[in-house]
Design a protein around this motif. Structure first.
Motif, mmCIF file in Angstrom:
data_model
loop_
_atom_site.group_PDB
_atom_site.id
_atom_site.type_symbol
_atom_site.label_atom_id
_atom_site.label_comp_id
_atom_site.label_asym_id
_atom_site.label_seq_id
_atom_site.Cartn_x
_atom_site.Cartn_y
_atom_site.Cartn_z
ATOM 1 N N TYR A 1 0.835 -1.201 0.000
ATOM 2 C CA TYR A 1 0.000 0.000 0.000
ATOM 3 C C TYR A 1 0.869 1.250 0.000
ATOM 4 O O TYR A 1 0.657 2.172 -0.808
ATOM 5 N N PHE A 2 1.850 1.308 0.906
ATOM 6 C CA PHE A 2 2.700 2.495 0.972
ATOM 7 C C PHE A 2 3.502 2.672 -0.312
ATOM 8 O O PHE A 2 3.725 3.799 -0.768
ATOM 9 N N ALA A 3 3.932 1.583 -0.901
ATOM 10 C CA ALA A 3 4.709 1.671 -2.140
ATOM 11 C C ALA A 3 3.852 2.173 -3.302
ATOM 12 O O ALA A 3 4.270 3.051 -4.068
ATOM 13 N N LYS A 4 2.632 1.650 -3.424
ATOM 14 C CA LYS A 4 1.803 1.956 -4.588
ATOM 15 C C LYS A 4 0.932 3.186 -4.397
ATOM 16 O O LYS A 4 0.742 3.976 -5.329
ATOM 17 N N TYR B 1 9.032 4.759 0.191
ATOM 18 C CA TYR B 1 9.937 3.619 0.160
ATOM 19 C C TYR B 1 9.453 2.560 1.150
ATOM 20 O O TYR B 1 9.241 2.863 2.327
ATOM 21 N N PRO B 2 9.266 1.322 0.707
ATOM 22 C CA PRO B 2 8.917 0.249 1.653
ATOM 23 C C PRO B 2 10.106 -0.073 2.550
ATOM 24 O O PRO B 2 11.257 0.212 2.194
ATOM 25 N N VAL B 3 9.820 -0.663 3.701
ATOM 26 C CA VAL B 3 10.886 -0.952 4.679
ATOM 27 C C VAL B 3 11.269 -2.425 4.687
ATOM 28 O O VAL B 3 12.068 -2.849 5.519
ATOM 29 N N ARG B 4 10.731 -3.196 3.762
ATOM 30 C CA ARG B 4 11.059 -4.616 3.627
ATOM 31 C C ARG B 4 11.796 -4.841 2.315
ATOM 32 O O ARG B 4 11.426 -4.262 1.285
ATOM 33 N N ALA B 5 12.792 -5.704 2.333
ATOM 34 C CA ALA B 5 13.537 -6.012 1.114
ATOM 35 C C ALA B 5 12.691 -6.790 0.121
ATOM 36 O O ALA B 5 12.961 -6.757 -1.090
ATOM 37 N N VAL C 1 9.595 -6.203 -0.643
ATOM 38 C CA VAL C 1 8.611 -5.335 -1.281
ATOM 39 C C VAL C 1 9.367 -4.205 -1.966
ATOM 40 O O VAL C 1 10.129 -3.483 -1.327
ATOM 41 N N GLN C 2 9.181 -4.060 -3.246
ATOM 42 C CA GLN C 2 9.914 -3.069 -4.015
ATOM 43 C C GLN C 2 9.095 -1.802 -4.230
ATOM 44 O O GLN C 2 7.868 -1.842 -4.255
#
Length: 349
Positions: free
Chosen positions: A297-300, A305-309, A311-312
Motif C-alpha cells: 500500500y505504501f509503495a503503490k 519507500y517500503p521498509v522490507r527487502a 517489497v519493491q
C-alpha cells in the motif's frame, strides 16, 4: 466485524493547548491481573499521518488484528505532546507517527514498549530502532524539485549550502509550517550545531524564499514556473507526475547525499505505548503496518519507500543509502520545540 475505522476527535487537529484536549476514551490504569493479556475494548491508535492518506490501510489493519480500531488524527507534534501530558493515563495503544523525531522523544521519555522480534520480522535492520522501541513503516527522502525550463541549475545542487547561492533569490518555495521542513531544520541543527543552523536559516531568509501552505503547493508553484526550486519530500512529485504526459511535467527532482541535511532520509513509524492495556493486539497492529500487505500500500498508493527487502518501490525511485555512516540517528530529531523556537526567532513561522 465493523471494518469502518472511527475517528474519535476530528477537532483535535485544531487544538493548540493540548493539555486541555479530551483524551477521547478511557483513561483508567491497567487492570490488576490483566498483565500478559489484552483488556477489552477497541484498539486506540493516535495517528500523526493524515486520515486521507492512511485511513484505507488502517481499515485493513482492523481486520488483521480482529478487533475494532479507533483512531485519533492530528499533527504528529500535537499527538506526541498529548501523549506526554496524558502519561500512563493515555487511552492510546499505538502511536503512528509522521516522522521519527516524535518517536525518539517518546522513547527518551521511556513511554514505548519493546517491540517483539515477530513484530519487526522482515524489516530491514536500518529501519528498526536500535533498542526496538519503534519501527519505520515507510521511508522518504528530502529533495529539491526544480523547473526544467527556468531553473536548470537545480540539477547541479550537491549540498544544503548550494541552496544559498545568490542566483536563487526569490526563486525558492518551501512550506515552513510543514512537519517535514521542520524535521529538515532539526537535522540541520544536528549537523551544523545551533549557531550554524541559525546562520543558514538567516542566509536562506535573506534570499526571500516564498512560503507555501504545504509541499503540494510548493511543488505546483515550481511546475508552473512561479518559483524555480522547491523543498519537498520525494513522493509528492511522483504522485503529482503519475498519469501525466511527461511533456506536460515541467519539473524534476534532485536528490542529495543522505549525509547532507538537504537529503535527510526520514521515516514514518509506529510504536506501542508502554502503558497500553492491549499489548498483544498493539504488537499485532504494528506488525501489520510493516507486513507485505501494508508495505505494498505504501509503495503503490503513497509512493514511499517500503521498509522490507521483499517489497519493491512501485515507482522509479532513486535508491537510498541507509548506511549508518551516511545518515543521522533519527532519534536525534526529537527536539522539535527547539526547532520551532529557532524558526520563530529567525522570523520564518
Amino acid at each position: 466485524m465493523n471494518r469502518t475505522v472511527r475517528t474519535l476527535a476530528a477537532a483535535l487537529a485544531t487544538c493548540v493547548l493540548l493539555a486541555g484536549c479530551s483524551g477521547g476514551g478511557t483513561t483508567s490504569s491497567p487492570e490488576p491481573g490483566n498483565a500478559g493479556g489484552d483488556a477489552e475494548g477497541a484498539l486506540v491508535i493516535y495517528s500523526g499521518r493524515s486520515e486521507t492518506l492512511v485511513a484505507p490501510v488502517l481499515e485493513q489493519l482492523e481486520a488483521a488484528v480482529g478487533r475494532d480500531v479507533e483512531v485519533q488524527y492530528a499533527g504528529t507534534a500535537e499527538l506526541a505532546a498529548k501523549l506526554m501530558e496524558e502519561g500512563d493515563r493515555s487511552p492510546a495503544d499505538v502511536f503512528f507517527s509522521q516522522d521519527a523525531g516524535a518517536l525518539g522523544a517518546l522513547k527518551k521519555a521511556d513511554m514505548l514498549a519493546t517491540l517483539e522480534d515477530a513484530t519487526v520480522a522482515g524489516v530491514e535492520q536500518a529501519y528498526v530502532d536500535g533498542d526496538k522501541k519503534w519501527v519505520a513503516t515507510s521511508g522518504r527522502a528530502r529533495v529539491v524539485v526544480y523547473n526544467t525550463e527556468t531553473a536548470a541549475a537545480g540539477a547541479d545542487l550537491k549540498s544544503v549550502d548550494d541552496l544559498l547561492k545568490p542566483e536563487f533569490k526569490g526563486q525558492i518555495g518551501y512550506a515552513p509550517t510543514n512537519a517535514s521542513f521542520q524535521s529538515f531544520v532539526t537535522a540541520l541543527r544536528v549537523a551544523k550545531g545551533e549557531e550554524g543552523a541559525k546562520k543558514w536559516l538567516e542566509d536562506f531568509k535573506a534570499l526571500e524564499p516564498r512560503s507555501y501552505a504545504n509541499n503540494n503547493a510548493a511543488l505546483e508553484a515550481v511546475d508552473r514556473g512561479e518559483v524555480g526550486l522547491g523543498l519537498i519530500n520525494h513522493y509528492y512529485w511522483y504522485r503529482f507526475a503519475e498519469g501525466k504526459d511527461p511533456a506536460e511535467v515541467k519539473s524534476k527532482l534532485t536528490y542529495f547525499p543522505a549525509s547532507d541535511p538537504a537529503g535527510l532520509i526520514n521515516v514514518a513509524g509506529a510504536g506501542v505505548l508502554a502503558s497500553s492495556e492491549r499489548q498483544e493486539t498493539a504488537q499485532k497492529a504494528v506488525a501489520f503496518l510493516v507486513s507485505p500487505e501494508a508495505q505494498e500500500y505504501f509503495a503503490k498508493d503513497t509512493a514511499e519507500y517500503p521498509v522490507r527487502a521483499d517489497v519493491q518501490p512501485a515507482f522509479d525511485l532513486a535508491p537510498l543509502d541507509l548506511s549508518a555512516a551516511s545518515n543521522i540517528d533519527l532519534n536525534d530529531l526529537d527536539s522539535l520545540d527547539q526547532t520551532q523556537a529557532m524558526l520563530q526567532d529567525v522570523g520564518m513561522i
